[in-house]
Design a protein around this motif. Structure first.
Motif, short mmCIF file in Angstrom:
data_model
loop_
_atom_site.label_atom_id
_atom_site.label_comp_id
_atom_site.label_asym_id
_atom_site.label_seq_id
_atom_site.Cartn_x
_atom_site.Cartn_y
_atom_site.Cartn_z
N GLY A 23 0.80 -1.22 0.00
CA GLY A 23 0.00 0.00 0.00
C GLY A 23 0.83 1.27 0.00
O GLY A 23 1.66 1.50 -0.88
N ARG A 24 0.66 2.08 1.04
CA ARG A 24 1.38 3.36 1.14
C ARG A 24 2.64 3.25 2.00
O ARG A 24 3.24 4.27 2.32
CB ARG A 24 0.45 4.42 1.73
CG ARG A 24 -0.74 4.74 0.85
CD ARG A 24 -1.66 5.75 1.50
NE ARG A 24 -2.77 6.14 0.62
CZ ARG A 24 -3.74 6.97 0.95
NH1 ARG A 24 -3.74 7.52 2.17
NH2 ARG A 24 -4.70 7.27 0.11
N GLU A 84 -1.03 5.83 -3.73
CA GLU A 84 -1.80 4.58 -3.73
C GLU A 84 -3.06 4.73 -2.89
O GLU A 84 -3.14 5.57 -1.99
CB GLU A 84 -0.92 3.47 -3.14
CG GLU A 84 -1.58 2.11 -3.00
CD GLU A 84 -1.92 1.48 -4.34
OE1 GLU A 84 -2.94 1.91 -4.92
OE2 GLU A 84 -1.20 0.57 -4.77
N SER A 85 -4.07 3.91 -3.19
CA SER A 85 -5.29 3.93 -2.39
C SER A 85 -5.02 3.45 -0.98
O SER A 85 -4.17 2.59 -0.75
CB SER A 85 -6.35 3.04 -3.05
OG SER A 85 -5.86 1.73 -3.22
N ASN A 87 -5.70 1.34 2.42
CA ASN A 87 -6.21 -0.02 2.60
C ASN A 87 -6.00 -0.47 4.04
O ASN A 87 -4.90 -0.37 4.58
CB ASN A 87 -5.49 -0.98 1.64
CG ASN A 87 -6.19 -2.32 1.52
OD1 ASN A 87 -6.38 -3.03 2.50
ND2 ASN A 87 -6.57 -2.66 0.31
N GLU A 90 -3.09 -2.99 4.79
CA GLU A 90 -1.72 -2.59 4.48
C GLU A 90 -0.75 -3.18 5.51
O GLU A 90 -0.97 -3.11 6.71
CB GLU A 90 -1.63 -1.07 4.50
CG GLU A 90 -0.29 -0.49 4.14
CD GLU A 90 -0.34 1.03 4.17
OE1 GLU A 90 0.07 1.60 5.19
OE2 GLU A 90 -0.84 1.62 3.20
N GLY A 119 -11.04 0.14 2.58
CA GLY A 119 -10.06 1.17 2.26
C GLY A 119 -10.68 2.46 1.78
O GLY A 119 -11.86 2.75 2.03
N THR A 210 -0.15 -7.59 -4.30
CA THR A 210 -0.48 -8.56 -3.25
C THR A 210 0.37 -9.81 -3.37
O THR A 210 0.18 -10.75 -2.61
CB THR A 210 -1.96 -8.96 -3.34
OG1 THR A 210 -2.19 -9.63 -4.59
CG2 THR A 210 -2.87 -7.75 -3.24
#
Length: 215
Positions: A23-24, A84-85, A87, A90, A119, A210
């Motif tokens: 994720g981030r 990034e989105s 989540n 994460e 998310g 993922t």
């Protein structure tokens, strides 16, 4: 009215041997194959009249943007709107431990595909990316701009631009590693969308965020 194109480039493959949904999280860099992918994306855009290159502040996006910018004598600037989105999972391995779908404690995160409940809402992602796209379009008017970001925000932005529902099957996203989704504008109005996969030859064995294999 003037024709302008904004290219949305997805980052390349990430070095992620633990198969974490990163994720981030900071520090996740491109793998060697990801660096090759970035070079292929840069080659794909070499003949274009690129006026600016911006990227998500995350390392993998900055690294992907670097050869694109270099080939046009430009510098990469960071835009937080391209991140990034968000989540909830994460930092976990999907399908394992605290991220297992079979764990009843996680079911509340999968109840609402419209939000989504695990998310950042789809509409919020589209809103921030479209703002970045419109700014880039205005600044590069009559030329082209490159924005390097992440799969889900790109795919949602494309679906929104094409007037489609944001709810979708993640397995059917057309947004491969280092793919180029090009938004063509006449003045401020979208006139068309093009898609290219300059790194497709390197996909065999490549992995997504993922840890799942891309086909």
């Amino acid at each position: 009215m003037t024709a302008t194109t904004v290219h949305l480039v997805r980052h390349g493959e990430v070095h992620n041997p633990e198969k974490i949904l990163y994720g981030r999280l900071p520090g996740y860099r491109l793998s060697e194959r990801g660096e090759q992918m970035a070079r292929l994306a840069a080659q794909h855009l070499e003949g274009h009249d690129i006026a600016l290159v911006r990227a998500s502040p995350l390392l993998r996006a900055q690294q992907t943007a670097a050869p694109i910018a270099a080939s046009h004598g430009l510098k990469v600037s960071a835009d937080q709107r391209l991140i990034e989105s968000g989540n909830h999972f994460e930092g976990h391995r999907m399908g394992h431990g605290e991220a297992r779908f079979s764990d009843p404690r996680n079911w509340r995160y999968f109840l609402n595909p419209f939000r989504p409940s695990w998310g950042e809402p789809y509409r919020e992602q589209v809103t921030r990316v479209i703002a970045a796209v419109q700014q880039a379009r205005a600044e590069a008017e009559g030329r082209e701009a490159v924005l390097v970001l992440h799969q889900l925000p790109i795919w949602l932005t494309r679906r929104s631009a094409e007037g489609k529902s944001l709810v979708h099957d993640p397995r059917r996203r057309q947004c491969g590693l280092c793919s180029v989704t090009s938004l063509r504008f006449i003045g401020p109005h979208l006139s068309g969308v093009d898609y290219a996969e300059p790194a497709a030859a390197l996909y065999a064995g490549a992995v997504d965020a993922t840890g799942g294999k891309l086909t």
